[in-house]
Design a protein around this motif. Structure first.
Motif, PDB file in Angstrom:
ATOM      1  N   GLY A 137      17.361  -9.814 -57.343  1.00 57.92           N
ATOM      2  CA  GLY A 137      16.138 -10.203 -56.652  1.00 57.92           C
ATOM      3  C   GLY A 137      15.321  -9.024 -56.154  1.00 57.92           C
ATOM      4  O   GLY A 137      14.470  -9.182 -55.273  1.00 57.92           O
ATOM      5  N   GLY A 138      15.556  -7.843 -56.718  1.00 56.10           N
ATOM      6  CA  GLY A 138      14.824  -6.665 -56.266  1.00 56.10           C
ATOM      7  C   GLY A 138      15.362  -6.086 -54.974  1.00 56.10           C
ATOM      8  O   GLY A 138      14.810  -5.103 -54.461  1.00 56.10           O
ATOM      9  N   GLU A 158      11.413 -15.756 -55.267  1.00 53.08           N
ATOM     10  CA  GLU A 158      12.336 -14.657 -54.992  1.00 53.08           C
ATOM     11  C   GLU A 158      11.580 -13.418 -54.529  1.00 53.08           C
ATOM     12  O   GLU A 158      10.441 -13.178 -54.942  1.00 53.08           O
ATOM     13  N   GLY A 159      12.249 -12.612 -53.695  1.00 54.25           N
ATOM     14  CA  GLY A 159      11.708 -11.303 -53.396  1.00 54.25           C
ATOM     15  C   GLY A 159      11.598 -10.516 -54.685  1.00 54.25           C
ATOM     16  O   GLY A 159      12.574 -10.369 -55.415  1.00 54.25           O
ATOM     17  N   GLY A 160      10.402 -10.041 -55.002  1.00 52.34           N
ATOM     18  CA  GLY A 160      10.197  -9.322 -56.247  1.00 52.34           C
ATOM     19  C   GLY A 160       9.849 -10.239 -57.408  1.00 52.34           C
ATOM     20  O   GLY A 160       9.518  -9.764 -58.499  1.00 52.34           O
ATOM     21  N   GLY A 161       9.915 -11.552 -57.192  1.00 51.42           N
ATOM     22  CA  GLY A 161       9.577 -12.488 -58.248  1.00 51.42           C
ATOM     23  C   GLY A 161       8.071 -12.697 -58.374  1.00 51.42           C
ATOM     24  O   GLY A 161       7.262 -12.051 -57.704  1.00 51.42           O
ATOM     25  N   ASN A 173      11.674  -4.614 -56.506  1.00 47.14           N
ATOM     26  CA  ASN A 173      10.823  -5.651 -57.083  1.00 47.14           C
ATOM     27  C   ASN A 173      11.186  -6.028 -58.519  1.00 47.14           C
ATOM     28  O   ASN A 173      10.435  -6.742 -59.183  1.00 47.14           O
ATOM     29  N   VAL A 174      12.330  -5.550 -59.020  1.00 46.05           N
ATOM     30  CA  VAL A 174      12.800  -5.989 -60.336  1.00 46.05           C
ATOM     31  C   VAL A 174      13.664  -7.223 -60.096  1.00 46.05           C
ATOM     32  O   VAL A 174      14.864  -7.119 -59.823  1.00 46.05           O
TER      33      VAL A 174
END
Length: 726
Positions: free
Chosen positions: A433-434, A53-56, A427-428
């Motif tokens: 997904g941020g 994921e984006g931010g994962g 990014n959280v």
């Protein structure tokens, strides 16, 4: 040795080596980078994760890998410790081993995916920083190592950006800046001038349809302003400076820092000059509330501007505020200057108007600044530029907010009248997904989320991007030559059908008040009757009002759509002449006094309605409501008093302003009266005529009283005698 690293030469690295261990801005930056990089190399080592994921986790690991490769590259040159070189070799080799076989990631938005990240923007950033690191160790590698890293990693990345996603490469946009900078820097690092030329001049090599020079020529207004606002503007500074430094070193004949009348300096200063006195950047359009001049790109820009353009006191003040410099020869110049200075005043760019639009023809941002004898800065900002959208790049990437004539105010070290900013938890990963949360569209972009008038509880331009892109505001006046009495004014037309709006803001230093008054006069002219709401977003605790109100026993939303569905109706009260609300924020009291007429209403609201995942911050707001045809909201924000709970001190919790009234308005001007508790009256007049007539002397008559002034606005006297009869 003919090959030189891209950003720091071997000789410069030797000079930077002398800063190791010193208690200077550069010495401290080096110590921080060494500690951070050593810890990452030890704790994480070499890891190439898969997709995520984006931010994962996976996204963050790829990001941290390129950040620390870049740091390690500079540290290898400066410290000459081979552990940094070995780390980069091992990391790039690990990526080169897997990259050819990786499938594309899954895009979660409109930006096409890379192999490492869910959008190519991040892949651009990875290649840019990895290429910088590669250039630092290039001279230590065997031919076999070079072939593996270049053929199986860097060249494949270049092909993705200039061939696979060629349709995005030439887009003039902040994403496009990262693409051309990444390809250009990578091209320099691997001695591929053909790719460098595409990055510089566009895929057609015409210097117009795309490429870095086209970006610099077309992306900014003549004053350097970027339409999406400071948050995205500061993000563009990193690729600009990284690529510009590489160009200056590899192709100095291009004179990149002098290109287009030194546009790199102009656009950097446009970011610098919008900052609040505490360094945070105002939240215009999709914007974080915490991004400041401590941003990496702004730190780079501060160092290079001081080194290459001018060694000014205000840049010293910025560096002293940042307490950081770029680890680079330019950072060394600035660090030395800070160390040598005996006193460094807080940075102050003064009052200014910054144009928007490619020709400066689409309104802009007005900023008034006042520094008092206690070195406290008051700043007021109004925005009336073009819609901050990158709709031309992709319809889904609209970062524009619908808030023409928005007002922000800052003093005593804090934002007093504030903008919510964007709805995003960067990014959280558990928070969408941020990425941008759904409430970014349903609340944050809506007009009611800002400090500007909404009509009939609707959003400006019907919340339609194409409509908004066809509209922009205009400067009515900007006068700041007298620090004690400054004013600015802008107008918007048909953001609501059949309605013109003009907002004028004056900062007035008057002996009776401990801080300058911020006077706000909002003129509405309409072809029919409407409901007008003026939201005022603040932070703090209500202390008192001068009117009665009722608190709701059962919370309900203020409306069903256009952002009102996210505002709880907490309470309300009817007012008839003037309404005062005082709140405590930090150690200061603030009183907002607003003119009112019959059947006016003050609504107390708070964000959080229809927010099942608690995505929105819970923040208070006042809404001043009035129905009618033509109308003027006249308000005064007074800063007063002091509160300190630890010493049980509370001074001047009641301000000096008693009421604000509109004496009248017509096509010539608007006059307001400010009445104090001591019985003093202050009258201010504002011209409603075209800017070309502002230098003339004019007289208006309201309720048997005459008011005469010269200029766009003035503090005036009330007279019962027509001056023309004298």
């Amino acid at each position: 040795m003919s090959y030189q690293p891209l950003l720091i030469s071997f000789d410069e690295a030797a000079q930077l080596r002398n800063e190791l261990g010193k208690n200077t801005l550069l010495g401290n930056a080096l110590s921080r980078d060494i500690k951070q990089t050593d810890a990452y190399m030890t704790e994480v080592g070499i890891e190439v994760p898969g997709h995520g994921e984006g931010g994962g986790y996976e996204h963050n690991r790829h990001k941290q890998n390129y950040i620390h490769m870049d740091l390690a590259g500079r540290l290898f040159l400066i410290t000459e410790e081979t552990k940094y070189r070995d780390y980069i070799v091992d990391m790039l080799t690990a990526y080169a081993t897997v990259y050819p076989t990786l499938e594309s990631n899954v895009s979660k938005d409109s930006n096409p995916p890379g192999k490492l990240f869910h959008q190519t923007l991040n892949e651009n950033m990875w290649m840019l920083y990895a290429s910088c690191a590669y250039s630092c160790i290039y001279h230590t590698l065997s031919d076999e190592q070079k072939r593996l890293i270049e053929d199986d990693l860097l060249k494949q990345m270049i092909e993705m950006f200039v061939v696979t996603y060629a349709h995005d490469f030439d887009i003039v946009h902040n994403h496009g800046l990262w693409a051309v900078a990444a390809v250009g820097i990578c091209g320099y690092a691997i001695n591929d001038q053909e790719s460098v030329d595409k990055a510089l001049y566009g895929l057609k090599l015409d210097k117009v349809s795309g490429g870095f020079l086209a970006q610099l020529d077309q992306l900014f207004s003549p004053d350097g302003y970027y339409m999406e606002g400071p948050y995205y503007h500061r993000f563009s500074l990193r690729p600009i400076y990284l690529f510009a430094e590489a160009i200056e070193r590899r192709q100095p004949e291009l004179g990149i820092y002098q290109f287009n009348d030194s546009v790199i300096k102009t656009t950097s200063y446009a970011v610098f000059k919008t900052a609040f006195p505490d360094g945070t950047l105002p939240a215009l359009n999709d914007s974080s509330k915490t991004i400041s001049i401590n941003d990496e790109g702004v730190i780079m820009a501060t160092s290079v501007c001081f080194h290459r353009y001018e060694q000014s006191e205000v840049l010293l003040g910025m560096a002293n505020h940042q307490q950081d410099v770029w680890v680079h020869s330019s950072g060394q110049t600035l660090s030395n200057a800070v160390a040598d200075a005996t006193t460094i005043p807080a940075f102050n760019w003064g009052s200014l108007f910054v144009t928007d639009g490619p020709e400066g023809e689409k309104g802009g941002v007005g900023i008034l600044r006042h520094r008092d004898a206690q070195d406290d800065d008051t700043m007021a900002l109004i925005w009336f530029g073009q819609h901050g959208s990158d709709h031309q790049y992709h319809s889904a990437l609209d970062h524009g907010h619908y808030d023409g004539l928005h007002l922000s105010v800052f003093n005593r070290g804090q934002e007093v009248l504030n903008d919510y900013g964007f709805g995003r938890w960067v990014n959280v990963e558990p928070k969408f997904g941020g990425r941008y949360i759904p409430e970014n569209k349903s609340y944050c972009k809506q007009t009611v989320a800002h400090n500007t008038v909404t009509v009939d509880q609707k959003t400006q331009n019907d919340f339609d991007t194409a409509t908004a892109e066809s509209k922009f505001g205009q400067k009515h006046f900007f006068v700041a030559d007298n620090p004690a009495l400054q004013g600015m004014s802008g107008s918007i037309s048909n953001y609501y059908n059949g309605i013109d709006m003009q907002r004028s803001v004056i900062i007035a230093e008057l002996a009776e008040f401990e801080k300058p008054l911020v006077i706000d006069v909002y003129l509405i002219q309409a072809d029919a009757e409407h409901q007008y709401d003026l939201p005022v977003h603040y932070n703090g605790q209500i202390i008192r009002t001068d009117f009665d109100y009722q608190v709701e026993s059962k919370l309900r939303p203020l409306g069903q759509d256009n952002g009102y569905q996210h505002l709880w109706n907490v309470g309300s009260g009817k007012v008839e002449s003037s309404a005062l609300v005082t709140w405590l924020q930090g150690n200061s009291y603030y009183s907002l006094i607003t003119s009112a007429v019959e059947d006016s209403e003050v609504i107390f609201a708070r964000t959080g309605a229809n927010d099942p995942e608690f995505n929105l911050r819970s923040e208070p707001a006042l809404i001043l409501r009035q129905s009618g045809k033509n109308h003027v909201f006249a308000s005064v924000l007074e800063t007063h008093g002091y509160f300190n709970e630890s010493t049980e001190a509370s001074l001047s919790a009641r301000g000096e302003v008693k009421s604000v009234n509109v004496m009248g308005h017509d096509e010539v001007g608007t006059v307001i009266r400010i009445e104090t508790v001591k019985g003093n009256d202050y009258f201010f007049a504002i011209s409603n005529e075209a800017e070309s007539k502002h230098a003339q002397t004019r007289t208006v008559k309201f309720d048997s009283h005459y008011y005469t002034w010269t200029g766009a606005f003035a503090q005036v006297e009330q007279s019962e005698v027509d001056p023309a009869s004298k």
